[in-house]
Design an enzyme around this catalytic site. Structure first.
Site, PDB file in Angstrom:
ATOM      1  N   LYS A   4       0.828  -1.208   0.000  1.00 25.08           N
ATOM      2  CA  LYS A   4       0.000   0.000   0.000  1.00 25.08           C
ATOM      3  C   LYS A   4       0.864   1.261   0.000  1.00 25.08           C
ATOM      4  O   LYS A   4       0.633   2.179  -0.791  1.00 25.08           O
ATOM      5  CB  LYS A   4      -0.935   0.022   1.200  1.00 25.08           C
ATOM      6  CG  LYS A   4      -1.800   1.283   1.234  1.00 25.08           C
ATOM      7  CD  LYS A   4      -2.650   1.368   2.485  1.00 25.08           C
ATOM      8  CE  LYS A   4      -3.430   2.668   2.467  1.00 25.08           C
ATOM      9  NZ  LYS A   4      -3.735   3.174   3.765  1.00 25.08           N
ATOM     10  N   LYS A  79       0.387  10.940   5.102  1.00 20.57           N
ATOM     11  CA  LYS A  79       0.754   9.896   6.075  1.00 20.57           C
ATOM     12  C   LYS A  79       1.440   8.725   5.373  1.00 20.57           C
ATOM     13  O   LYS A  79       2.489   8.254   5.807  1.00 20.57           O
ATOM     14  CB  LYS A  79      -0.492   9.413   6.819  1.00 20.57           C
ATOM     15  CG  LYS A  79      -0.242   8.232   7.758  1.00 20.57           C
ATOM     16  CD  LYS A  79      -1.520   7.642   8.318  1.00 20.57           C
ATOM     17  CE  LYS A  79      -2.425   7.068   7.277  1.00 20.57           C
ATOM     18  NZ  LYS A  79      -2.176   5.699   6.845  1.00 20.57           N
TER      19      LYS A  79
END
Length: 151
Positions: A4, A79
């Site tokens: 991811k 993030k």
């Protein structure tokens, strides 16, 4: 997961690169529509230019055409890119690009955390370019076709 953050790093780099190229081309007098068309018909083509184009009005279904909503929020991209940059540093991978991209998305998230990450296009705008009329906006259709063919 590793996959991811790697995927999001790749799309973040691509979106930032497209945004910087787009703002530079705009400042040099190229219409945003022409730039998108040429990129999508040449080697610059990508998901960011074709599907999730950050320029308002180019792709009707993209967040950019809806005030950068909905979408993958800038704070989440910031993030994930930071996680990637930290992971790369932790394994000894020299990646100055990761730090630069992380800084760009952190800055975006600090200003507009809930907007789609493609709003980085507006975030990297070159001062003074605004909505000023550009020379190439008046190109005739045949001239635009020639530019597209030669790309």
């Amino acid at each position: 997961s590793a996959v991811k953050i790697c995927n999001n790093f790749c799309v973040a780099v691509n979106m930032l690169g497209f945004s910087i190229a787009g703002q530079t081309a705009k400042a040099m007098g190229c219409s945003e529509a022409l730039l998108s068309r040429v990129l999508n018909e040449s080697s610059g083509r990508s998901w960011c230019s074709e599907v999730h184009n950050p320029i308002p009005g180019i792709v009707d279904t993209a967040p950019a055409s809806n005030n950068y909503r909905p979408g993958f929020q800038a704070r989440h991209m910031a993030k994930d890119v930071k996680l990637f940059a930290d992971a790369a540093a932790n394994i000894g991978m020299a990646s100055p690009l990761a730090s630069e991209v992380s800084d760009a998305y952190k800055s975006l998230a600090d200003r507009n955390p809930a907007l789609d990450f493609s709003s980085v296009y507006s975030h990297v705008a070159i001062p003074g370019t605004g909505e000023a009329e550009r020379v190439s906006d008046s190109l005739e259709d045949e001239e635009e076709e020639e530019i597209v063919r030669s790309a």
